[in-house]
Scaffold this active site. Structure first.
Site, PDB file in Angstrom:
ATOM      1  CE  LYS A   1      -2.224  -1.189   3.798  1.00 25.08           C
ATOM      2  NZ  LYS A   1      -1.854  -2.608   3.964  1.00 25.08           N
ATOM      3  CB  THR A   2       3.611   2.381   2.207  1.00 25.71           C
ATOM      4  OG1 THR A   2       2.865   2.253   3.422  1.00 25.71           O
ATOM      5  CG2 THR A   2       4.533   3.584   2.312  1.00 25.71           C
TER       6      THR A   2
ATOM      7  CD  GLU B   1      -0.318   2.954   3.569  1.00 25.78           C
ATOM      8  OE1 GLU B   1      -0.086   2.044   4.377  1.00 25.78           O
ATOM      9  OE2 GLU B   1       0.543   3.784   3.222  1.00 25.78           O
TER      10      GLU B   1
END
Length: 462
Positions: free
Chosen positions: A121-122, A165
């Site tokens: 995600k990051t 995110e």
């Protein structure tokens, strides 16, 4: 007061303001003109960055840190009910807002892209933030890690796009209503909150159901968990798949390693496109393709976005080079789930050639170790040697019988060379005694193992 600032958050107080997710929201609010305050357990560079934006940051948690005129108190799921500032908020009748609700309010009126998945995600959020900025679109973004460039985990931009995110760990991603959602993968994790894969799927189905009418779900065609989610959604939302699978809408034809970069070839809408990803690893190349597909779904031309993705150079703690001393490179990895550990070690293998790889691994959470300790140990067999530290508890209390020994036993059973180290202070000396010029050292885990990188470099210099 800046346009777009929710009135209820014009004087917010954040408990745990230094956390990756919390600090990002606090920064955006401060940039929008809010009078931000908060507290954190310890001093940090993040606290200083917030003060530079005009925020008041207290160190330690105490009832007197909460101002009587605070408009709300923002918390994450990690904040315990006995926190003195939370108790004080109840006495004063100050509303308590979960960070996901605060983030959702900041996205209102914009075009959100929400990036979800068990891993990646990051990185994917960061790739979008950097490439959209490179194109002059000036997005707002909230990320769970600090970018190498532009150097922050959050920004209030003047453009219409908001990249965020979306955290599934506590189901808080159900609060968002994105125009475009990305699901990178779906696996069982966060065992304190999810008892089974069915619960995970149900949670991701709810997230997908929040996509605004006419919006798009971008989802992995290679990952079985993501494919199962696609089957369960059964056309209830417009879906664009990506990956190496033959039926992918955005098909990855090749990922060719070029040192610490990759050349990626995809076919999108019948057109072949070649672009560079400036970080190593097949998994990061696939994250870039997800970002590309999401941007295209938002109306950005692929021919413009693809080259802009090359401007992404990394996120702190995601295979971040901390330095090199005496011919030994020290790299920091946030990987803490077996899938992430394997992906990062395979990326290092591909980039490092014949170099020896030594891992300093710190398990994260007792519950995760209980469920996935065997798989963590098996991942460590990809390294030439590993040091395994005690479990970093984060928000959890110990579980009887659950220790790092579970990982060590599994690693040794897989043929790995593993050494337990119970005193973190001993690690720099142990590493110095094991390494020789040309070696790579990975500090790996989601806890404070990251602090060891500079200490190892300092010890190697002596």
């Amino acid at each position: 007061m800046a346009p777009g600032l929710p009135t209820a958050m014009d004087r917010p107080h954040f408990i745990g303001i230094g956390g990756a997710g919390m600090s990002g929201i606090a920064k955006i609010l401060a940039q929008r003109g809010a009078k931000v305050a908060g507290s954190d357990a310890k001093e940090s560079a993040t606290a200083e960055a917030l003060r530079a934006l005009g925020a008041t940051v207290h160190i330690g948690h105490a009832a007197e840190h909460l101002a009587d005129d605070a408009s709300c108190v923002v918390v994450s799921s990690a904040i315990r009910q006995d926190n003195p500032e939370l108790a004080r908020a109840a006495e004063l009748g100050i509303p308590v807002v979960h960070r996901s609700d605060a983030l959702a309010a900041l996205m209102a009126g914009l075009r959100p892209i929400a990036v979800a998945g068990t891993h990646g995600k990051t990185t994917t959020t960061s790739m979008l933030a950097v490439s959209l900025s490179e194109l002059g679109l000036d997005p707002s973004y909230a990320i769970g890690g600090d970018l190498d460039a532009p150097g922050s985990n959050a920004l209030h931009g003047e453009g219409e796009i908001f990249v965020a995110e979306a955290d599934e760990s506590d189901r808080s991603f159900h609060k968002y209503a994105p125009e475009v959602a990305i699901v990178l993968n779906v696996e069982l994790d966060h065992h304190a909150n999810y008892a089974s894969m069915d619960e995970i799927y149900e949670s991701f189905e709810t997230f997908a159901g929040k996509i605004v009418p006419g919006g798009t779900l971008v989802i992995n065609a290679d990952h079985e968990g993501a494919r199962e989610l696609t089957r369960r959604l059964a056309g209830s939302v417009r879906t664009v798949t990506y990956g190496e699978a033959e039926d992918a809408d955005v098909r990855v034809l090749s990922v060719v390693a070029q040192g610490l970069k990759s050349e990626v070839t995809v076919v999108l809408d019948g057109t072949e496109l070649v672009f560079t990803v400036s970080v190593p690893g097949r998994h990061y190349a696939h994250n870039a393709v997800a970002a590309l597909a999401a941007g295209v779904a938002l109306g950005i031309p692929a021919g413009e976005l693809a080259p802009a993705l090359a401007s992404y150079t990394g996120v702190k703690r995601r295979l971040q080079l901390k330095g090199e001393v005496a011919g030994v490179q020290v790299i920091d990895s946030y990987a803490h789930h077996p899938t992430e550990m394997t992906a990062d070690l395979e990326a290092m293998r591909a980039a490092a050639g014949d170099a020896r790889i030594l891992v300093v691994f710190q398990p994260h959470l007792f519950s995760r170790t209980q469920e996935l300790g065997k798989e963590m140990g098996q991942s460590l067999s990809l390294a030439d040697a590993s040091l395994v530290l005690d479990i970093y508890p984060a928000r959890e209390d110990p579980i009887p019988g659950i220790t790092s020994e579970l990982i060590i036993e599994a690693a040794r059973a897989a043929g790995a060379d593993v050494t337990p180290v119970h005193d973190k202070a001993e690690v720099p000396s142990v590493v110095a005694g094991m390494t020789k010029p040309g070696d790579l050292v990975l500090t790996m885990g989601a806890g404070d193992v990251t602090d060891l990188g500079p200490q190892i470099l300092d010890r190697l210099s002596k």
